[in-house]
Design a protein around this motif. Sequence first.
Motif, mmCIF file in Angstrom:
data_model
loop_
_atom_site.group_PDB
_atom_site.id
_atom_site.type_symbol
_atom_site.label_atom_id
_atom_site.label_comp_id
_atom_site.label_asym_id
_atom_site.label_seq_id
_atom_site.Cartn_x
_atom_site.Cartn_y
_atom_site.Cartn_z
ATOM 1 N N LEU A 51 18.402 25.534 38.575
ATOM 2 C CA LEU A 51 17.227 25.034 37.859
ATOM 3 C C LEU A 51 17.064 25.750 36.531
ATOM 4 N N GLY A 52 17.356 27.051 36.540
ATOM 5 C CA GLY A 52 17.252 27.823 35.309
ATOM 6 C C GLY A 52 18.212 27.296 34.258
ATOM 7 N N TYR A 81 19.437 24.456 34.037
ATOM 8 C CA TYR A 81 19.052 23.109 33.646
ATOM 9 C C TYR A 81 17.880 23.131 32.669
ATOM 10 N N SER A 82 17.030 24.139 32.816
ATOM 11 C CA SER A 82 15.799 24.172 32.010
ATOM 12 C C SER A 82 15.956 24.908 30.692
ATOM 13 N N VAL A 83 17.040 25.649 30.515
ATOM 14 C CA VAL A 83 17.139 26.462 29.309
ATOM 15 C C VAL A 83 17.632 25.600 28.140
#
Lengths: 320, 537, 290
Positions: free
Chosen positions: A135-136, A138-140
């Motif tokens: 998720l990290g 994907y979100s950065v």
Amino acid sequence: MKQKLFFAVVLVCSVVVLNFFLIRLAPGDPAMTLAGQAGGADAETLEEIRRTYGLDRPLAEQFFVYAGKILTGDLGTSYYFNLPVSGLILERLFPTLLLVLSSLVISVGLGTFLGVLAARNPRGPLSYIVTAVALGGYSVPTFWLGQMLILAFAWYVPIFPVDGMAGLRVRGGLNQIVDVAWHLVLPALTLGVAFMAQYSRVSRAAMLEVLDSDYIRTARAKGASEPAVLFVHGLRNAILPVITLVGLQLGQILSGAVLVETVFNWPGLGRLALDSILRRDYPTILGILLASAVVVVVINLATEAIYRSADPRLRSGGRH
Amino acid sequence: MNRLTGIAAFVPRALRAAGLAAALCVSAQIAPAEEPQRGGELVIGAGYTPPSFNPAVQSGFGAGVPGAQLFAGLVRYDTDWTPQPYLATDWAFSDDEKTLTLHLVDNATFHDGVPIKASDVAFSIRAVKENHPFKTMLEAVDSVETPDDGTVIIRLSHPFPGLMLALSPLLLPIMPEHVYGEGDLRTNPHNLQDVVGSGPFKFGEFVNDRYLTLERYDDFFIEGRPYLDRIVIQFVRDRSNMALLLKRGEVQYNPFTSLTLREVDRLSGSDGLVAVTEGYSGIGAINWLAFNMTRDPWKDVRVRQAVAYAIDKSFITDVMQLGRSVRATGPIAPDTPFYTADVALYDLDLDKARALLDEAGYPADADGIRMKITIDWIPGTIEFGKNLAEAIAAQLREVGIDATVRSLPDFASWNTQISSTSDYDLSIESVFNWGDPVIGVHRTYVTSNIRPGVPFSNTAHYSNPAVDDLLERAALETDPELRRQMYVEFQKIITEDVPLHFLHVMPYHTVQSSDLRDLPVGIWGAMAPFDRAYWAE
Amino acid sequence: MARDPAFHPPKSPFVEAMAIFLGNRAAMAGLIILAVVILASLIGPSLYGVDPKATVNAPFLPPMEDVASPMGTDYIGRDVLAGILSGGPATIMIGTSAALVAVLIGITLGALAGYYGGLIDTILMRFTEFFQVLPALLFAMVLMTLFTPSLRVTIIGIGLVMWPPTARLARAEFMKLRNMDYVRAERAMGARDRRIIWRVILPNAMPPLIAAAALVVGVSILFEAGLSFLGLGDPNIRSWGEMIGSNRDYIFDCPWAVFFPGIAIFLTVLGVSLVGDGLNDAMNPRFRER
């Protein structure tokens, strides 16, 4: 398959039509931009530029001239460099492919590996870590990550180069390969992170489903070792979504490449695209859009072919 | 040789001394005279890839720096505006100033080995006149005659004092007619690939958006030069990457640096780098605030003057720009022959500004607001555009002018707002003088150059018959002292009328390795031949 | 637990989904992050009270060096924390509006294609494919340049390249639901297509679409940041992406002015993704049954 090919051709043609008219109908005068680039303009120069580039002809005529040239493989001449667009694009193809394929290897390899490990014990700590990293990643924001990597590993701890794809003084042989590889580390990693996240998610989900199946239970019962169960029996059956994702990632080659190439001064197609947009170099923009549409269509066809051969249900002429 | 003409011969002595001092300052900073060393490679950092390396069709420093290495010119310039022999050994004007006769060196060849003949020079003059974006530059040239291979006679329709300046390699590169004579010069493939030039370095390899290499031309007509073996121009779009490359010594010379002043400050003096400010007087880049005189309240000179009084110029030069820039006082750049500082200066005076606004009929309302306006800036120019606009907006609020900074997304939209539709209030613009006022100054003041849609024309819509007349006469005046007086008069009128308010001279810097010697710091700076440059030790 | 929705139209799927959602720790973490971000954006600027556009301190001030500027200042002395607080609403607004545009287009086309099938389906799906072969960011970049960037152009530009996945999802849902018994019952009672599509099927197709929409919001925020970073956004909108883009030239002098807005984007997108995932798990019946 024949029908699919036909639609692919129609698709590419409509890309040509839409892009051409979109760009020509938009406000703003390309002649003005051309004149501005040369260092100034007066009315006569503008007129002359319009004549030189055929911008004074009716739009429909301009389109047929353009379309006719495309059929002969001529993508037109760059407004900025006065060079054939096809040459400009081919020149950048290798750097972009190198970057994208390296990041693909990183993201598919690492992502799938993590996903499989996580699927083995869906409630274990590793699974949570993988999910969090996924998720990290994907979100950065990609460009921000690249900029931070430059800050860390080129400014504070100067170990990686930032001068594009290769050092100027390194020429020939093994040295050059090592040099390019060294230049590749940060950009490929940056581009790989976002997709690595997606591969680990997708492969985790697919593996969860597969590991639950009779097939795996049989393999285990037969006494197959755990790595063999996971990576041979399991992954073989969980690979389809990964293939789909590879197709999708390759389809979005340029989107990711624009940002990463800009941050790392990488001499690829993405940077050419951004520069051409900023220079209002419309023939080059059109050429890049067309080229990437063709690439995506080809990849889609290829993915489908691979999918067919990998999925036993489709192979046996199942539901499609 | 009877008379060296051109503006250069009459540079005020004080100015020449200042130029000399500046030159000394640079060399003192580097080292005392020493024997130049042959050999070595120089890596230059350039912020963008120009569409052409041929200065005959492309202005700006992107083409100017490599162009001056690839192509020789008839004359060259040092710091003092006096033309020096280059391809031309000597030259003379006729008494009516309408004929210039030049003699060429006899051993010069193009990079393909073909001797440079007078006919090539004649071709180059015609080609530049037809294709260069500066239309006024060679407008006066009527015809070019070549009685023999070593003599060129340029005939003018009227005297043109700026001619000698236009004979620099930057503005008039000497091209081989057998390569560039065919077809449209602007689309000639040899402008970008396999350039065949006449200068100290020949074309090596160009990889688009990566680098251009230039190799020493062994048969260069000046014996023993150039000293360097090789020049590499590396194209680095990104400012932070450029800073890193300079810091690491991977780029050793970065003229017209795109780095921020703070970065320049930090890099210079450390990491074996120095920041050089010389070499930018020829282009004379002035940053100014333009008033849209097609609309109220800017039609009223009092309002324009009030704005001028309300802007703190020393804050801009000393604080914002870290003392690295100097004030511009009028339409002509300091360090140039026609400059005068004896004009209306508009030092900060808020009371006077308020009084002028009251007088013009713009009293403050209950909130202290007199008017709401916008300020534009040229997209892409952050440090000298956007930041300045924001600072000026804050300063104008002090006198009750509520200014909003408007940011347009790109040059084309900016040009539409400013020059096509004149839909703006104030606009921050940096414009180049380009040496002679006829080339770069007249265009923004004469009534005849109010041309909607043309960037950097008279976009303020300033129209003053006295100025039109003055400039028309100055363009033809061949007596340098009389010509100077006209331009002094012109500077006084403009600063009284304030169609533009002059802020500062663009603080261009060259960031370079401290081991480099004798790179050009003349009026054209890095847009001049590097044949004398060498590496120390 | 397994129910066949074909016979019993779900009565309150939301209540049930909510229970699952609330039990999901990751989703709750996301919800908390989002709540903090939104709260900070709503009341932060007035609470903090520093003008984000004004030069309020010395430029290039590192974080924590002056209590007045806890996150430091940027290259012209603007407060970074004030910029982040006031950039939040702009960023979130663009993200959600663009997602809304994408979801509206996606649902409309997907619903029509899925419901009617046949020729309409073929045409609409070819149209969708057409948008999918264009590289999304590149196409958005072209749109932004052709039509002078403004808030509206940014939102529509991002929305226009973002809708195809939603359309595909909506189509799949509609294809699945159109033959359900309760839909057939409605049709037998003479309901018009319009009513069936919007009133009968759509509410039941909503759960997975909502989850997908949340993810689109995250991607839209990343897109806006990317466009601003490339210098193609509206320079008058002070979003987080714009902060990164304009401070990038000064990255070695004030890295914090690039670092903090990036963290803000990261956290927001992370929050949205966690919530989106949670919604997906809670509302997607296939996962619910596990």
